[in-house]
Design an enzyme around this catalytic site. Sequence first.
Site, short mmCIF file in Angstrom:
data_model
loop_
_atom_site.label_atom_id
_atom_site.label_comp_id
_atom_site.label_asym_id
_atom_site.label_seq_id
_atom_site.Cartn_x
_atom_site.Cartn_y
_atom_site.Cartn_z
N GLU A 1 -11.77 10.33 2.20
CA GLU A 1 -12.84 10.07 1.23
C GLU A 1 -14.14 10.73 1.66
O GLU A 1 -14.85 11.33 0.84
CB GLU A 1 -13.03 8.57 1.07
CG GLU A 1 -14.08 8.17 0.04
CD GLU A 1 -14.16 6.67 -0.12
OE1 GLU A 1 -14.97 6.21 -0.94
OE2 GLU A 1 -13.40 5.95 0.56
N THR B 1 -12.45 5.97 3.80
CA THR B 1 -11.50 6.69 4.62
C THR B 1 -12.05 8.06 5.03
O THR B 1 -13.00 8.57 4.44
CB THR B 1 -10.18 6.90 3.87
OG1 THR B 1 -10.41 7.79 2.75
CG2 THR B 1 -9.63 5.58 3.34
N ASP C 1 5.01 5.05 3.38
CA ASP C 1 4.64 6.46 3.44
C ASP C 1 5.85 7.23 3.96
O ASP C 1 6.84 6.64 4.41
CB ASP C 1 3.43 6.68 4.36
CG ASP C 1 2.58 7.89 3.95
OD1 ASP C 1 3.17 8.94 3.65
OD2 ASP C 1 1.35 7.78 3.92
N LYS D 1 -2.75 21.45 -10.24
CA LYS D 1 -2.28 22.46 -11.19
C LYS D 1 -1.60 21.78 -12.39
O LYS D 1 -0.84 20.82 -12.22
CB LYS D 1 -1.31 23.42 -10.51
CG LYS D 1 -1.96 24.27 -9.42
CD LYS D 1 -0.96 25.23 -8.80
CE LYS D 1 -1.64 26.09 -7.72
NZ LYS D 1 -0.68 27.02 -7.08
N ASP E 1 10.72 6.56 -0.22
CA ASP E 1 10.22 6.68 -1.58
C ASP E 1 9.74 5.33 -2.10
O ASP E 1 10.53 4.39 -2.26
CB ASP E 1 11.33 7.24 -2.46
CG ASP E 1 10.85 7.64 -3.84
OD1 ASP E 1 9.82 7.11 -4.30
OD2 ASP E 1 11.51 8.49 -4.48
N GLU F 1 0.86 -1.19 0.00
CA GLU F 1 0.00 0.00 0.00
C GLU F 1 0.89 1.23 0.00
O GLU F 1 1.73 1.41 0.89
CB GLU F 1 -0.91 0.02 1.22
CG GLU F 1 -1.86 1.21 1.23
CD GLU F 1 -2.80 1.24 2.42
OE1 GLU F 1 -3.59 2.20 2.52
OE2 GLU F 1 -2.75 0.32 3.26
N ASP G 1 -1.89 12.23 -3.94
CA ASP G 1 -1.95 13.67 -4.19
C ASP G 1 -2.30 13.91 -5.65
O ASP G 1 -1.60 13.44 -6.55
CB ASP G 1 -0.60 14.30 -3.86
CG ASP G 1 -0.67 15.82 -3.78
OD1 ASP G 1 -1.49 16.43 -4.51
OD2 ASP G 1 0.08 16.41 -2.98
#
Length: 286
Positions: A267, A264, A140, A194, A167, A115, A190
């Site tokens: 969410e 979540t 994470d 933009k 990473d 995950e 994420d």
Amino acid sequence: MPRALAIRLLLHLFGRLPLSAGSPPRPGRLSRPRRIGGMVPDKPTMFPPGAGPSADPAGTRHDRRIRSFQPRRSRVTAAQREALLRLWPTWGLEIDGLSRLDLDKLFDGLPVVLEIGFGMGEATAEMAAADPGTGILAADVHTPGQGNLLRLAEERGLTNVRVANGDAIILLREMIAPGTLAGLRVYFPDPWPKTRHHKRRIIQPEFTELAASRLKPGALLHCATDWEPYAEQMLEVLTACPALENAAPGGTGYAPRPAHRPQTRFERQGLAKGHRVRDLLFRRTA
């Protein structure tokens, strides 16, 4: 008083700077975190070596490509820090890219799902509790979330969760052997909304090909997002990967939320704003 000297004196008063360049730092300043309202500033020096996640485990040993994440070493609670100090040596691992992981040894022979990005870890802990026969390698860079997931795992008696710091691209490329994962989950990454930041999105052709190569035949790559333009890009990129096939029924390309993915907090916040949540399920072909 000259302005520069005044600023230096103020910094000294607040403990941010020695009064003179030759003054030694206060004893224990770097090794003893100061609690602020129940929180502890999260800095690389707050954990003794090997006792907690490091700021940048891979260092400069690997290419410094455009990253899809921003390290968020924000303040951790005292409970999160305590969990990291106690549990990290047993259930945590650094993504340093130095060697391949032995997933069978790490999870006592359980099939392993990776995950990528788990936030504060509530959904991860819930999935691990509902499926104790599957190991979850949760990656994470968010230190408070790492501590919270370890705390939840201990409270619920979960032995099928390991927390990886760093990473995820380096983890996949350098530390996980091809054809070894029973699944891969990327929930609410994420969206980098933009246009100039779209290159930072994790779901790109290069990532998808790498991820597919690490999956066992028949294993699922499961993505979810509440950002419609990103969902469209995900669908396009995943569909174009020759090693993957869409496992969703119907003609839209999107799947209903599977029962194994809990809703979540993030969410629910998106739904409250009127966002539409999209799940994408793609299976590794033989």
